[in-house]
Write a protein that holds these residues in place. Structure first.
Motif, PDB file in Angstrom:
ATOM      1  N   GLN A 188       0.832  -1.210   0.000  1.00 13.22           N
ATOM      2  CA  GLN A 188       0.000   0.000   0.000  1.00 13.22           C
ATOM      3  C   GLN A 188       0.863   1.255   0.000  1.00 13.22           C
ATOM      4  OE1 GLN A 188      -3.213   0.139  -0.565  1.00 13.22           O
ATOM      5  NE2 GLN A 188      -4.423  -0.555   1.176  1.00 13.22           N
ATOM      6  N   VAL A 189       1.905   1.236   0.799  1.00 11.06           N
ATOM      7  CA  VAL A 189       2.801   2.390   0.875  1.00 11.06           C
ATOM      8  C   VAL A 189       3.544   2.578  -0.448  1.00 11.06           C
ATOM      9  CG1 VAL A 189       4.730   3.442   2.114  1.00 11.06           C
ATOM     10  CG2 VAL A 189       3.048   2.084   3.363  1.00 11.06           C
ATOM     11  N   MET A 190       3.946   1.448  -1.059  1.00 12.79           N
ATOM     12  CA  MET A 190       4.618   1.520  -2.362  1.00 12.79           C
ATOM     13  C   MET A 190       3.707   2.152  -3.404  1.00 12.79           C
ATOM     14  SD  MET A 190       6.804  -1.979  -2.902  1.00 12.79           S
ATOM     15  CE  MET A 190       8.507  -2.090  -2.335  1.00 12.79           C
ATOM     16  N   TRP A 191       2.427   1.757  -3.365  1.00 13.64           N
ATOM     17  CA  TRP A 191       1.483   2.350  -4.312  1.00 13.64           C
ATOM     18  C   TRP A 191       1.387   3.855  -4.085  1.00 13.64           C
ATOM     19  CZ3 TRP A 191      -2.598   5.518  -4.134  1.00 13.64           C
ATOM     20  CH2 TRP A 191      -3.324   5.682  -5.313  1.00 13.64           C
ATOM     21  N   SER A 192       1.320   4.260  -2.835  1.00  6.37           N
ATOM     22  CA  SER A 192       1.244   5.686  -2.522  1.00  6.37           C
ATOM     23  C   SER A 192       2.480   6.418  -3.022  1.00  6.37           C
ATOM     24  CB  SER A 192       1.089   5.893  -1.009  1.00  6.37           C
ATOM     25  OG  SER A 192      -0.103   5.307  -0.539  1.00  6.37           O
ATOM     26  N   ALA A 193       3.646   5.809  -2.828  1.00  5.50           N
ATOM     27  CA  ALA A 193       4.894   6.430  -3.288  1.00  5.50           C
ATOM     28  C   ALA A 193       4.886   6.613  -4.797  1.00  5.50           C
ATOM     29  CB  ALA A 193       6.090   5.577  -2.863  1.00  5.50           C
ATOM     30  N   ARG A 194       4.419   5.589  -5.497  1.00  4.69           N
ATOM     31  CA  ARG A 194       4.349   5.672  -6.960  1.00  4.69           C
ATOM     32  C   ARG A 194       3.388   6.769  -7.389  1.00  4.69           C
ATOM     33  NH1 ARG A 194       6.486   6.067 -11.718  1.00  4.69           N
ATOM     34  NH2 ARG A 194       5.190   5.240 -13.423  1.00  4.69           N
ATOM     35  N   ALA A 195       2.255   6.874  -6.703  1.00  2.95           N
ATOM     36  CA  ALA A 195       1.277   7.904  -7.031  1.00  2.95           C
ATOM     37  C   ALA A 195       1.861   9.302  -6.824  1.00  2.95           C
ATOM     38  CB  ALA A 195       0.020   7.725  -6.185  1.00  2.95           C
ATOM     39  N   ILE A 196       2.605   9.476  -5.748  1.00  2.00           N
ATOM     40  CA  ILE A 196       3.239  10.773  -5.485  1.00  2.00           C
ATOM     41  C   ILE A 196       4.273  11.084  -6.566  1.00  2.00           C
ATOM     42  CG2 ILE A 196       4.665  12.080  -3.859  1.00  2.00           C
ATOM     43  CD1 ILE A 196       3.385  10.307  -1.623  1.00  2.00           C
ATOM     44  N   GLU A 197       5.035  10.074  -6.940  1.00  2.00           N
ATOM     45  CA  GLU A 197       6.045  10.273  -7.993  1.00  2.00           C
ATOM     46  C   GLU A 197       5.394  10.715  -9.298  1.00  2.00           C
ATOM     47  OE1 GLU A 197       8.383   9.443 -11.470  1.00  2.00           O
ATOM     48  OE2 GLU A 197       6.653   8.228 -10.873  1.00  2.00           O
ATOM     49  N   ARG A 198       4.200  10.195  -9.575  1.00  2.00           N
ATOM     50  CA  ARG A 198       3.489  10.558 -10.803  1.00  2.00           C
ATOM     51  C   ARG A 198       3.046  12.023 -10.784  1.00  2.00           C
ATOM     52  NH1 ARG A 198       3.427   9.456 -15.373  1.00  2.00           N
ATOM     53  NH2 ARG A 198       1.192   9.334 -15.798  1.00  2.00           N
ATOM     54  N   VAL A 199       2.891  12.603  -9.600  1.00  2.00           N
ATOM     55  CA  VAL A 199       2.568  14.025  -9.524  1.00  2.00           C
ATOM     56  C   VAL A 199       3.655  14.840 -10.219  1.00  2.00           C
ATOM     57  CG1 VAL A 199       2.296  16.004  -7.963  1.00  2.00           C
ATOM     58  CG2 VAL A 199       1.172  13.827  -7.440  1.00  2.00           C
ATOM     59  N   GLY A 200       4.905  14.437 -10.034  1.00  2.00           N
ATOM     60  CA  GLY A 200       6.012  15.120 -10.706  1.00  2.00           C
ATOM     61  C   GLY A 200       5.887  15.056 -12.215  1.00  2.00           C
ATOM     62  N   ASP A 201       5.460  13.909 -12.732  1.00  2.33           N
ATOM     63  CA  ASP A 201       5.276  13.763 -14.176  1.00  2.33           C
ATOM     64  C   ASP A 201       4.152  14.676 -14.667  1.00  2.33           C
ATOM     65  OD1 ASP A 201       7.240  11.808 -14.117  1.00  2.33           O
ATOM     66  OD2 ASP A 201       5.811  10.158 -13.973  1.00  2.33           O
ATOM     67  N   ARG A 202       3.083  14.777 -13.880  1.00  5.61           N
ATOM     68  CA  ARG A 202       1.984  15.680 -14.246  1.00  5.61           C
ATOM     69  C   ARG A 202       2.461  17.130 -14.264  1.00  5.61           C
ATOM     70  NH1 ARG A 202      -1.415  12.192 -16.543  1.00  5.61           N
ATOM     71  NH2 ARG A 202      -1.982  10.490 -15.150  1.00  5.61           N
ATOM     72  N   CYS A 203       3.286  17.490 -13.317  1.00  8.23           N
ATOM     73  CA  CYS A 203       3.825  18.857 -13.273  1.00  8.23           C
ATOM     74  C   CYS A 203       4.704  19.127 -14.489  1.00  8.23           C
ATOM     75  CB  CYS A 203       4.613  19.075 -11.985  1.00  8.23           C
ATOM     76  SG  CYS A 203       3.590  19.128 -10.490  1.00  8.23           S
ATOM     77  N   GLN A 204       5.486  18.132 -14.881  1.00  5.53           N
ATOM     78  CA  GLN A 204       6.289  18.285 -16.097  1.00  5.53           C
ATOM     79  C   GLN A 204       5.401  18.531 -17.313  1.00  5.53           C
ATOM     80  OE1 GLN A 204       8.989  14.847 -16.395  1.00  5.53           O
ATOM     81  NE2 GLN A 204      10.657  16.280 -16.079  1.00  5.53           N
ATOM     82  N   ASN A 205       4.286  17.819 -17.367  1.00  5.15           N
ATOM     83  CA  ASN A 205       3.349  18.033 -18.477  1.00  5.15           C
ATOM     84  C   ASN A 205       2.892  19.483 -18.526  1.00  5.15           C
ATOM     85  OD1 ASN A 205       3.484  15.297 -19.050  1.00  5.15           O
ATOM     86  ND2 ASN A 205       1.519  14.807 -18.128  1.00  5.15           N
ATOM     87  N   ILE A 206       2.555  20.045 -17.366  1.00  7.93           N
ATOM     88  CA  ILE A 206       2.079  21.429 -17.325  1.00  7.93           C
ATOM     89  C   ILE A 206       3.183  22.384 -17.769  1.00  7.93           C
ATOM     90  CG2 ILE A 206       1.177  23.267 -15.829  1.00  7.93           C
ATOM     91  CD1 ILE A 206      -0.158  21.033 -14.157  1.00  7.93           C
ATOM     92  N   CYS A 207       4.425  22.079 -17.396  1.00  2.66           N
ATOM     93  CA  CYS A 207       5.563  22.877 -17.885  1.00  2.66           C
ATOM     94  C   CYS A 207       5.597  22.884 -19.412  1.00  2.66           C
ATOM     95  CB  CYS A 207       6.875  22.305 -17.354  1.00  2.66           C
ATOM     96  SG  CYS A 207       7.120  22.476 -15.576  1.00  2.66           S
TER      97      CYS A 207
END
Length: 232
Positions: A188-207
């Motif tokens: 469960q924690v690993m899934w959460s970590a992966r989800a948080i990491e994906r936030v960075g990818d979304r931010c890159q998209n907005i850039c």
């Protein structure tokens, strides 16, 4: 942020209204992510439930902004640059909505895993969460000003987020090897970590959308060096 002057003053009003709504949505998403991380770290079930309840607000804002953009395209027949802005906004709100989904799901994990929670696992996510929230805050600031230099700087922050994510995964893998009984909770924690990491990818998209609007160049898949070269 200046969009340029239009013959129709109402067109300017409509564009400014949409921009304001995007920033409001971004602020709500940032708050949702921050609250979700607090709920996970502090075992605050009430806060986690609030995040889940408020997810519909993010979804409603995405729909409302998307409809406003569609109306502008239909009514105003925007020029190339205005159309780039509208497309950048539509794509941005999609990424913001997905970050909102991440916050809701992390909050759900906080609720479901609370009886089994090992604070050691949760604390390991705190630096990762802080970096993701800071990256989101900075990209929203860059969007507010349509600042390509700021966008390029935020884009590079994802490398640091990725490195922190990999460190978290290594730490959690060690926990699993030491105590196999902890595996269900760690997953469960690993899934959460992966989800948080994906936030960075979304931010890159907005850039990338910011650069697309200002420069008229699609920089997807170009990488940091190519983006730097474009902005010189």
């Amino acid at each position: 942020m200046q969009f340029g002057r239009h013959i129709s003053g109402q067109f300017n009003v409509e564009l400014e209204s949409i921009r304001t709504h995007v920033l409001t949505m971004g602020g709500l998403v940032e708050q949702q992510l921050s609250f979700a991380m607090q709920a996970l770290h502090k075992d605050d079930i009430d806060l986690a439930k609030k995040v889940v309840r408020d997810d519909h607000k993010v979804n409603s804002m995405e729909v409302s902004i998307d409809e406003a953009c569609t109306r502008i395209i239909a009514k105003r027949q925007p020029t190339a640059k205005d159309l780039r802005l509208i497309m950048a906004i539509i794509k941005t709100i999609t990424d913001l909505e997905r970050i909102g989904d991440v916050a809701s799901k992390i909050a759900t994990v906080a609720i479901e895993s609370s009886p089994l929670k090992d604070q050691t696992f949760q604390i390991s996510l705190e630096p990762l969460g802080r970096q993701a929230i800071a990256m989101l805050h900075q990209v929203l600031d860059a969007f507010a000003r349509m600042d390509v230099d700021a966008a390029a700087s935020v884009y590079k922050l994802d490398d640091k987020l990725d490195a922190e994510y990999e460190a978290v995964i290594r730490q959690l893998m060690t926990y699993m090897m030491e105590d196999p009984k902890s595996i269900p909770n760690i997953i469960q924690v690993m899934w959460s970590a992966r989800a948080i990491e994906r936030v960075g990818d979304r931010c890159q998209n907005i850039c990338e959308y910011i650069i697309y609007f200002v420069k008229g160049k699609d920089v997807r898949h170009l990488g940091e060096q190519s983006i730097d070269d474009l902005l010189k």
